[in-house]
Write a protein that holds these residues in place. Structure first.
Motif, PDB file in Angstrom:
ATOM      1  N   THR A  42       0.842  -1.194   0.000  1.00 24.05           N
ATOM      2  CA  THR A  42       0.000   0.000   0.000  1.00 24.05           C
ATOM      3  C   THR A  42       0.876   1.242   0.000  1.00 24.05           C
ATOM      4  O   THR A  42       2.104   1.157   0.157  1.00 24.05           O
ATOM      5  N   LEU A  43       0.231   2.387  -0.141  1.00 33.75           N
ATOM      6  CA  LEU A  43       0.978   3.639  -0.062  1.00 33.75           C
ATOM      7  C   LEU A  43       1.645   3.804   1.298  1.00 33.75           C
ATOM      8  O   LEU A  43       2.755   4.322   1.395  1.00 33.75           O
ATOM      9  N   SER A  44       0.980   3.354   2.357  1.00 39.50           N
ATOM     10  CA  SER A  44       1.582   3.487   3.686  1.00 39.50           C
ATOM     11  C   SER A  44       2.756   2.537   3.890  1.00 39.50           C
ATOM     12  O   SER A  44       3.623   2.806   4.703  1.00 39.50           O
ATOM     13  N   SER A  45       2.798   1.432   3.138  1.00 38.21           N
ATOM     14  CA  SER A  45       3.943   0.519   3.270  1.00 38.21           C
ATOM     15  C   SER A  45       5.144   1.003   2.458  1.00 38.21           C
ATOM     16  O   SER A  45       6.241   0.503   2.625  1.00 38.21           O
ATOM     17  N   ARG A  46       4.917   1.972   1.572  1.00 38.50           N
ATOM     18  CA  ARG A  46       6.004   2.550   0.766  1.00 38.50           C
ATOM     19  C   ARG A  46       5.883   4.082   0.773  1.00 38.50           C
ATOM     20  O   ARG A  46       5.516   4.692  -0.218  1.00 38.50           O
ATOM     21  N   PRO A  47       6.228   4.714   1.859  1.00 35.08           N
ATOM     22  CA  PRO A  47       6.051   6.168   1.949  1.00 35.08           C
ATOM     23  C   PRO A  47       6.914   6.961   0.978  1.00 35.08           C
ATOM     24  O   PRO A  47       6.582   8.090   0.644  1.00 35.08           O
ATOM     25  N   GLN A  48       8.002   6.405   0.486  1.00 32.24           N
ATOM     26  CA  GLN A  48       8.892   7.119  -0.431  1.00 32.24           C
ATOM     27  C   GLN A  48       8.606   6.787  -1.899  1.00 32.24           C
ATOM     28  O   GLN A  48       9.447   7.030  -2.762  1.00 32.24           O
TER      29      GLN A  48
END
Length: 131
Positions: A42-48
């Motif tokens: 998810t977007l939260s698992s890959r903040p960059q």
């Protein structure tokens, strides 16, 4: 008398079967189930995440990240079913496959992903392509 004998033999066979089953088990063995599902991407698992990667995560990862249905289906046809790990995808191929559909994957209409968004996703996936 015959009924009593049949019941006695049946009970003896059931006890013998149960004893045989228990003899091979040890108390430390737990029944094995399926492996746990991988954590969702998810977007939260890959903040960059880059913009193309963000679009991939929101529009494609539900099927093409680990544990996704598309990954399971691709595993039947290719050695590397995870799109982000493939080295044979060009951006043009990704765009065409997404717009036209391929195999069990339906076509992605412009209402779901604009041409610009799809190009960003395609360039993200093609970044690992071998020249």
């Amino acid at each position: 008398m015959r009924r009593g004998m049949i019941a006695l033999v049946g009970a003896a066979l059931m006890l013998a079967g149960a004893a045989c089953g228990r003899a091979s088990e040890t108390p430390t063995q737990a029944p094995k189930g399926p492996p746990p599902l991988p954590a969702p991407e998810t977007l939260s698992s890959r903040p960059q995440a880059t913009p193309g990667e963000q679009l991939y995560l929101t529009k494609c990862a539900m099927c093409h990240a680990p544990g996704g249905m598309g990954t399971g289906l691709l595993a039947r046809r290719t050695d590397q079913p995870l799109l982000e790990k493939r080295t044979d995808l060009t951006a043009d191929y990704v765009v065409q496959a997404a717009r036209m559909g391929i195999g069990n994957m339906p076509a992605i209409p412009r209402g779901e992903a604009s041409d610009a968004e799809l190009r960003q996703i395609a360039e993200h996936l093609a970044k690992g392509a071998k020249p």
